[in-house]
Design a protein around this motif. Structure first.
Motif, PDB file in Angstrom:
ATOM      1  N   GLN A 195       0.833  -1.193   0.000  1.00  0.00           N
ATOM      2  CA  GLN A 195       0.000   0.000   0.000  1.00  0.00           C
ATOM      3  C   GLN A 195       0.874   1.252   0.000  1.00  0.00           C
ATOM      4  O   GLN A 195       1.986   1.241   0.530  1.00  0.00           O
ATOM      5  CB  GLN A 195      -0.981  -0.024   1.165  1.00  0.00           C
ATOM      6  CG  GLN A 195      -0.337  -0.104   2.522  1.00  0.00           C
ATOM      7  CD  GLN A 195      -1.351  -0.458   3.608  1.00  0.00           C
ATOM      8  OE1 GLN A 195      -1.531  -1.613   3.945  1.00  0.00           O
ATOM      9  NE2 GLN A 195      -1.997   0.542   4.145  1.00  0.00           N
ATOM     10  N   SER A 196       0.334   2.318  -0.602  1.00  0.00           N
ATOM     11  CA  SER A 196       1.131   3.543  -0.739  1.00  0.00           C
ATOM     12  C   SER A 196       0.925   4.480   0.429  1.00  0.00           C
ATOM     13  O   SER A 196       1.650   5.468   0.577  1.00  0.00           O
ATOM     14  CB  SER A 196       0.754   4.261  -2.036  1.00  0.00           C
ATOM     15  OG  SER A 196       1.081   3.453  -3.130  1.00  0.00           O
ATOM     16  N   MET A 197      -0.106   4.238   1.213  1.00  0.00           N
ATOM     17  CA  MET A 197      -0.351   5.052   2.410  1.00  0.00           C
ATOM     18  C   MET A 197      -1.078   4.166   3.418  1.00  0.00           C
ATOM     19  O   MET A 197      -1.662   3.153   3.038  1.00  0.00           O
ATOM     20  CB  MET A 197      -1.152   6.306   2.070  1.00  0.00           C
ATOM     21  CG  MET A 197      -2.384   6.044   1.240  1.00  0.00           C
ATOM     22  SD  MET A 197      -2.671   7.362   0.056  1.00  0.00           S
ATOM     23  CE  MET A 197      -2.522   6.533  -1.506  1.00  0.00           C
ATOM     24  N   ALA A 198      -1.056   4.586   4.679  1.00  0.00           N
ATOM     25  CA  ALA A 198      -1.569   3.709   5.734  1.00  0.00           C
ATOM     26  C   ALA A 198      -3.072   3.861   5.913  1.00  0.00           C
ATOM     27  O   ALA A 198      -3.583   3.730   7.022  1.00  0.00           O
ATOM     28  CB  ALA A 198      -0.844   4.034   7.033  1.00  0.00           C
ATOM     29  N   ALA A 199      -3.798   4.183   4.840  1.00  0.00           N
ATOM     30  CA  ALA A 199      -5.240   4.398   4.970  1.00  0.00           C
ATOM     31  C   ALA A 199      -5.901   4.176   3.624  1.00  0.00           C
ATOM     32  O   ALA A 199      -5.235   4.185   2.586  1.00  0.00           O
ATOM     33  CB  ALA A 199      -5.516   5.829   5.438  1.00  0.00           C
ATOM     34  N   VAL A 200      -7.221   3.984   3.661  1.00  0.00           N
ATOM     35  CA  VAL A 200      -7.998   3.988   2.416  1.00  0.00           C
ATOM     36  C   VAL A 200      -7.934   5.405   1.878  1.00  0.00           C
ATOM     37  O   VAL A 200      -8.031   6.365   2.651  1.00  0.00           O
ATOM     38  CB  VAL A 200      -9.469   3.631   2.707  1.00  0.00           C
ATOM     39  CG1 VAL A 200     -10.324   3.831   1.465  1.00  0.00           C
ATOM     40  CG2 VAL A 200      -9.589   2.211   3.196  1.00  0.00           C
ATOM     41  N   ALA A 201      -7.747   5.556   0.558  1.00  0.00           N
ATOM     42  CA  ALA A 201      -7.765   6.914  -0.017  1.00  0.00           C
ATOM     43  C   ALA A 201      -8.830   6.983  -1.099  1.00  0.00           C
ATOM     44  O   ALA A 201      -8.926   6.092  -1.952  1.00  0.00           O
ATOM     45  CB  ALA A 201      -6.403   7.256  -0.592  1.00  0.00           C
ATOM     46  N   TYR A 202      -9.652   8.019  -1.025  1.00  0.00           N
ATOM     47  CA  TYR A 202     -10.680   8.271  -2.028  1.00  0.00           C
ATOM     48  C   TYR A 202     -10.312   9.576  -2.729  1.00  0.00           C
ATOM     49  O   TYR A 202     -10.225  10.627  -2.062  1.00  0.00           O
ATOM     50  CB  TYR A 202     -12.049   8.441  -1.364  1.00  0.00           C
ATOM     51  CG  TYR A 202     -12.543   7.227  -0.595  1.00  0.00           C
ATOM     52  CD1 TYR A 202     -12.965   6.083  -1.258  1.00  0.00           C
ATOM     53  CD2 TYR A 202     -12.601   7.246   0.805  1.00  0.00           C
ATOM     54  CE1 TYR A 202     -13.431   4.977  -0.552  1.00  0.00           C
ATOM     55  CE2 TYR A 202     -13.076   6.143   1.515  1.00  0.00           C
ATOM     56  CZ  TYR A 202     -13.481   5.019   0.826  1.00  0.00           C
ATOM     57  OH  TYR A 202     -13.952   3.927   1.516  1.00  0.00           O
ATOM     58  N   ALA A 203     -10.094   9.526  -4.045  1.00  0.00           N
ATOM     59  CA  ALA A 203      -9.739  10.746  -4.774  1.00  0.00           C
ATOM     60  C   ALA A 203     -10.888  11.161  -5.684  1.00  0.00           C
ATOM     61  O   ALA A 203     -11.398  10.348  -6.461  1.00  0.00           O
ATOM     62  CB  ALA A 203      -8.483  10.505  -5.598  1.00  0.00           C
TER      63      ALA A 203
END
Ligand code: FAD
Length: 392
Positions: A195-203
């Motif tokens: 994963q690229s970040m430690a969270a779900v990301a919504y763009a």
């Protein structure tokens, strides 16, 4: 021999139900059209709600996910108006997700079901369900070598998913069917990349929505909104990563960790609900009973909740002679199904602004921005989000 309960389908719904019945020593048979290897490697869901983890733990089905699952309590939103993180684990009821790939859960559930002396036949496709409104339903099934077999039973659990045949055994005038096509499609991607970040990301982006969701330390799920009817093969590796970087605003927040695309497919956002989800001695469970768009990651969680309600009802009836719970199966599940549908629909509107520059599109994008702002700034809005995002 005649199984008491015949379960069609070995997804999360059928396998949780089978395990609950075997724990009460109730005789059951699961028929699954795919091979064991296929269902144990089919990547789909990953975000398990707190209630799902509770049900699995209470029934001795959570060893794998408690050992290997990752807890997630934060999601982030990236928009043209800025970005923000929402620590939903400290909002609402203070619940968090456990991230555990659906195929790993399915593998655990099959192993446990076999340990409980459960009978399961893979590569066995159920062709039709008959006499489900009588005391002796029966099914016809066909094995991979073309051999046709009939089974009779006392009850049938239709756990055969979105494309199964169980729903079709309910006559048109015996249930109300609600449907909605949300008109949005996602290119669903599975990348061999951490994963690229430690969270779900919504763009939220003018080119469309993009999503980032963890699955395991080395696998990440990504979504890209795409036009309806799009051929997933038309996206090259380079174009996928370029578009993900652009919509996720990699320039501002750091580039994504790229990797090989292992799987790709298009998911059309649509919903349906049947009411009731039982007919005679047939009970529909999971995606067979109601389909929900993956925008809020609810499908597998609803499947486990319904399997739990049905399992308890069947055990109470067959072991304790109390038919009340079984009769109340639809009434117990449907309010939760509708609440999940409502939140999922709310998420679709939160994440997808209409394209174009006509008056309506511009106005609706204004509403979308206002909704995101409320989520960024309002504690009560955040509580509503958290309660529905992790809850079932
Ligand atoms: P299924 O898992 O579909 O299982 C049904 C089984 O029945 C299958 O094994 C099938 O082979 C078998 N079958 C079908 N017809 C027959 C037949 N005639 N005879 C015998 N067997 C048959 N949900 C979440 O909660 N969280 C998420 O993060 C999430 N992400 C998702 C991402 C994607 C890309 C997709 C597509 C879905 C996602 N979901 C998510 C939804 C979730 O995967 C489903 O809701 C869940 O699999 C439903 O479980 P089920 O047991 O009802 O059906």
């Amino acid at each position: 021999n005649r199984p008491t309960i015949l379960i069609v389908g070995a997804g999360p719904a059928g396998l949780v139900l089978g395990n609950l019945l075997r724990a009460a020593d109730i005789d059951c048979l699961i028929l699954e059209r795919q091979s064991r290897a296929h269902v144990e490697h089919r990547a789909r869901a990953g975000y398990l709600a707190a209630n799902t983890v509770r049900i699995l733990t209470d029934n001795g089905l959570a060893a794998g996910l408690l050992r290997n699952g990752q807890q997630h309590d934060t999601c982030m939103f990236r928009t043209d108006h800025g970005s923000f993180e929402l620590r939903y684990g400290s909002r609402g009821r203070g619940e968090v997700h456990t991230v555990y790939p659906q195929q790993d859960l399915v593998r655990d559930l099959i192993a446990e079901y076999l340990d409980r002396s459960g009978d399961i036949r893979f590569e066995t496709r159920v062709r039709d369900l008959n006499d489900v409104d009588t005391k002796q339903p029966w099914v016809t099934c066909e094995s991979a070598d073309g051999e046709v077999h009939q089974w009779s039973c006392e009850y049938v659990a239709g756990c055969d998913g979105q494309h199964g045949i169980s729903r079709g055994a309910v006559p048109a005038d015996a249930a109300q069917r609600y449907r909605r096509d949300h008109g949005v499609s996602w290119l669903a991607l599975l990348a061999q990349a951490p994963q690229s970040m430690a969270a779900v990301a919504y763009a939220v982006h003018a080119n469309g929505f993009a999503g980032h969701m963890a699955r395991s330390p080395s696998i990440t799920r990504y979504y890209l909104q795409c036009p309806r009817g799009h051929d997933p093969a038309s996206w090259s590796h380079e174009r996928i990563w370029e578009e993900l970087h652009l919509r996720m605003r990699g320039e501002l927040h750091g580039r994504l960790r790229e990797g090989q695309i292992l799987e790709r497919g298009v998911v059309d956002m649509s919903s349906y609900v049947m009411d009731p989800i039982q007919y005679g001695r047939l009970f529909l469970v999971g995606d067979a009973a109601s389909l929900i768009s993956p925008s809020a990651a609810k499908g597998a969680n609803l499947a486990v909740m319904e399997a739990d309600v049905l399992g308890k009802g069947l055990v109470a009836h067959l072991k304790g002679d109390d038919e009340q719970q079984l009769r109340g199966y639809s009434a117990a599940c449907l309010p939760r199904v509708w609440r999940a549908q409502e939140f999922s629909h709310w998420m679709i509107n939160l994440l997808h602004g209409p394209m174009g520059d006509d008056d309506e599109a511009v106005f609706l994008r204004g509403l979308q921005h206002a909704r995101l702002e409320s989520l960024r700034t309002s504690r009560s809005y955040q509580d509503f989000f958290a309660e529905n995002y992790v809850g079932i």
